[in-house]
Each structure stands twice: as C-alpha cells, then as structure tokens.
Design a protein around this motif. Sequence first.
Motif, mmCIF file in Angstrom:
data_model
loop_
_atom_site.group_PDB
_atom_site.id
_atom_site.type_symbol
_atom_site.label_atom_id
_atom_site.label_comp_id
_atom_site.label_asym_id
_atom_site.label_seq_id
_atom_site.Cartn_x
_atom_site.Cartn_y
_atom_site.Cartn_z
ATOM 1 N N GLU A 329 27.484 45.818 -7.147
ATOM 2 C CA GLU A 329 28.848 45.542 -7.598
ATOM 3 C C GLU A 329 29.367 44.325 -6.830
ATOM 4 O O GLU A 329 28.676 43.821 -5.945
ATOM 5 C CB GLU A 329 29.735 46.771 -7.327
ATOM 6 C CG GLU A 329 29.839 47.126 -5.845
ATOM 7 C CD GLU A 329 30.591 48.431 -5.575
ATOM 8 O OE1 GLU A 329 30.778 49.224 -6.516
ATOM 9 O OE2 GLU A 329 30.989 48.649 -4.411
ATOM 10 N N ILE A 330 30.549 43.879 -7.189
ATOM 11 C CA ILE A 330 31.233 42.897 -6.343
ATOM 12 C C ILE A 330 32.380 43.640 -5.685
ATOM 13 O O ILE A 330 33.323 44.075 -6.352
ATOM 14 C CB ILE A 330 31.732 41.681 -7.155
ATOM 15 C CG1 ILE A 330 30.516 40.941 -7.745
ATOM 16 C CG2 ILE A 330 32.547 40.749 -6.264
ATOM 17 C CD1 ILE A 330 30.882 39.718 -8.568
ATOM 18 N N ARG A 331 32.226 43.822 -4.376
ATOM 19 C CA ARG A 331 33.219 44.643 -3.675
ATOM 20 C C ARG A 331 34.600 44.008 -3.648
ATOM 21 O O ARG A 331 34.726 42.795 -3.581
ATOM 22 C CB ARG A 331 32.751 44.835 -2.224
ATOM 23 C CG ARG A 331 32.057 46.109 -1.963
ATOM 24 C CD ARG A 331 31.568 46.135 -0.510
ATOM 25 N NE ARG A 331 30.138 46.307 -0.495
ATOM 26 C CZ ARG A 331 29.323 45.832 0.432
ATOM 27 N NH1 ARG A 331 29.799 45.126 1.441
ATOM 28 N NH2 ARG A 331 28.047 46.054 0.360
ATOM 29 N N LYS A 332 35.605 44.863 -3.636
ATOM 30 C CA LYS A 332 36.983 44.395 -3.477
ATOM 31 C C LYS A 332 37.310 44.213 -2.004
ATOM 32 O O LYS A 332 38.111 43.376 -1.627
ATOM 33 C CB LYS A 332 37.952 45.399 -4.109
ATOM 34 C CG LYS A 332 37.734 45.540 -5.624
ATOM 35 C CD LYS A 332 38.843 46.369 -6.257
ATOM 36 C CE LYS A 332 38.743 46.362 -7.766
ATOM 37 N NZ LYS A 332 37.573 47.161 -8.240
ATOM 38 N N ASN A 333 36.692 45.056 -1.189
ATOM 39 C CA ASN A 333 36.880 45.006 0.262
ATOM 40 C C ASN A 333 35.481 45.083 0.865
ATOM 41 O O ASN A 333 34.722 46.000 0.516
ATOM 42 C CB ASN A 333 37.743 46.211 0.690
ATOM 43 C CG ASN A 333 37.944 46.300 2.198
ATOM 44 O OD1 ASN A 333 37.043 46.014 2.989
ATOM 45 N ND2 ASN A 333 39.130 46.723 2.609
#
Length: 343
Positions: A329-333
């Motif tokens: 995924e592309i992490r938010k944090n």
Amino acid sequence: MAKLNAAAVLPLCVVLAFLAGQSAAGRYYSDPVQNKVRTEVEKAIAYNPSVGPALVRLVFHDCWVNGCDGSVLLDKTPTDGTNTEKKAVQNIGLAGFEVIDTIKQKVGVATSCADILVFAGRDAADILSAGNIFYTLTGGRKDGVSSSASFADANLPAPTFGVDALKNNFAAPGHGFTTEELVVLSGAHSIGVAHLSSYQDRLGADATPIDPDFQAALIKVTPPDLLKKGQNPTVPNNARDASSAFRKDAAYDPVALGVNPKRGVLDNSYYHNNLVNKVLFESDWVLRTDGEAAGKLQEYRDNATAWNLDFIDAMKKLSGLRAQGKTLEIRKNCRLTNQQYYY
Ligand code: HEM
Ligand SMILES: *[C@@H]1O[C@H](CO)[C@@H](O)[C@H](O)[C@H]1NC(C)=O
C-alpha cells in the motif's frame, strides 16, 4: 543588536564550518517530490549532522529485509504488534525516523514511505560525500504491512559475523550481492557511530586483530565494563571523526595514512583504516581474510574514484530491491499500516 556571547556563537561556527566543507547543495530534480525530500534532508543535516549517517544506514536496513518496503519505519502492525523491526538486535542505534515523518507530511499521500526513505538516503550520501556520491532514482515503491524483529535479525548481518557468513548473507536470495559489493558497501562505515555493545568483542585480549593503540584508545573512552553498569555509549565508526585526543591515543594520523582529515565525510577512508587494523567491527576486519575481498580493500584504498563509482552502483542496486510482501500500500503515516491509521 544583542551582544553575542562566545558560548552561543561557537556551536554555530562549528555548524557553519561543517556545511561550508560539505556543500552539495543546489541539486535539483525534475520530480517535485524528490526536490521536497532534498530540501528537508539538507535542513535536517544542517540542524543535526548525525542524521546524515542514520539516513544512509536506513536504506540498508529497510531494503535488506523484505526489499525496500518501508517496513523498518513501522511502530506496530496488525500481525506483529509492536514487535517490529525497530526492536531487532541488529537495528540498535537506528535513527532518522523523525526526518522521514517530516518529509511524509510535506510530500503527502501519493508518495510511499519506501520511496521517501531511499530518496532521503541518496541525498544524505550526496551531502556527506560533498557531491562525490550521487545517483538518480525513480519512485513507485510501495509500503509493506508487516515488520518483524526476528525476521530482521534473521536477515541482517551481525558485526560479529565471519567473512563466510557475510558473503552468504550478501549472496542470499532476496539480496543477491557479490563479495565485491560487500566490500564496497562496507565503506559506508567511514561515517556515523556505533554502540559499545557492537564492538565490545574487539576490546578483549582474544579479539580479532586490531591495532593495539587503537584498541587502547577505545578502551579508554568506552571501558567495556560500562555495559555491566547498564551503559552503552557510542564512538565514531571512523577514528578520523574522533577527538584529537583520541586520534593521538590511537596513533591515528589521517594525513600520514593518506586520509582527508576532515571529519564526517563519506569517502574511501574506511579502506585506509581497515588495512592498518583501525576499524571497529569484526565484520570490517574479516574482509582482510578473504582473497577477493582483501584485493578489493586495497583497490578502494588506492583509488577513491573507483570506490565512489562502485558505491554509487551498489547503493542504486540496494535501493532497487523489490518489496517482497503480498499486500502492499502507500501508507498515510510511515509508522502505521493504513489499517491501523485513524483520522
Ligand atoms: C556488511 C555488513 C554490515 C554490518 C555487520 C554492519 C553493522 C553495523 C553496526 C553494528 C553498526 C553500529 C550500530 C550501533 O551500534 O549503533 C553500523 C553502523 C552503520 N552502518 Fe553498518 N553494517 C554493515 C553494512 C552496512 C551497509 C551496507 C551500510 C550502508 C550502505 C551501512 C551503513 C552504516 C552506517 C552509515 C552506520 C552508522 C549509523 C549512524 O551513525 O547512525 N552498514 N553498522
Ligand atoms: C581508478 O578508477 C577509475 C574508475 O574505475 C579508473 O578510471 C582509473 O583508471 C583508476 N585509476 C587508477 C590509477 O588505476
């Protein structure tokens, strides 16, 4: 104008002198994300020079474990709890996480933490080498959702490894690095620091060969029984970066050795040091005991350009190790998987 007192001005002068000699500023990318990373890395190193080496090391410790997937940045995951890579024995001293967090806030949700990490390590290497180590990178990495301390320890080399263990670790599936690349990348130990627990095996009478003056100087600044008292201080990886008093005790004369005496520079000084037995780790010294590796140590000592170019290639290869996880995924944090992120 307020009166400036000497105590306040001195540290500033030290910082300015450091920057003046290490300028690789004015590096611009066509990618605005990489420009933002660059700006933040320059700021972070100017504020605290010790984050430079930390960012370079992060590239190795992230990409070596499951590929470049930002897994080293996680504080917790759904499957590993808080027992993430940060808790691994071989990850002692890992730092620079706040710099990555700051950059993430600037670049936003579209850029993975894995991309940020390799970009930041690249810029740190450029700045610390005064522009001699520079390579281009493309983005598109994704972030993993697992991060296990025991898996990290099973994959990262220990400073007590012998040369065969190091070679096997570098050649292992998922790594695929040669003996030459092992020697090239070990040159990163020209910068940064290490904890006493990482080199205590080098301070005893039965240690792998180490220069006696260098060993005595280490024992003087970090007596090994400090560990029993619960203390674990650090020393510079490179005798060049130590105090003048330490250099004197260690009979370390950079100029006589053919080393640039300027502290903090990422260069081939590691090879000069290693070939006179003035390196910290057993895993550094043992490279002398392998025929091919020993030949490379001499080549890189004698040819700074050859090391710069080969280090560039090896860092680029390292930064390209593909994420192994099935779920990406592309992490938010950068510290949390998206499943654990609430906003
Ligand atoms: C060849 C196997 C390697 C071993 C066994 C090894 C081991 C270590 C150890 C034990 C430390 C000190 C940690 C501490 O006590 O705080 C260290 C520091 C460091 N290592 Fe390595 N390392 C290896 C390869 C690499 C590679 C490939 C790189 C980067 C390309 C690297 C970059 C660094 C840097 C920059 C530091 C200083 C970090 C700082 O000051 O924050 N090392 N390494
Ligand atoms: C040093 O290495 C560079 C790059 O590989 C090479 O072009 C050059 O000829 C080498 N210099 C010497 C003196 O061998």
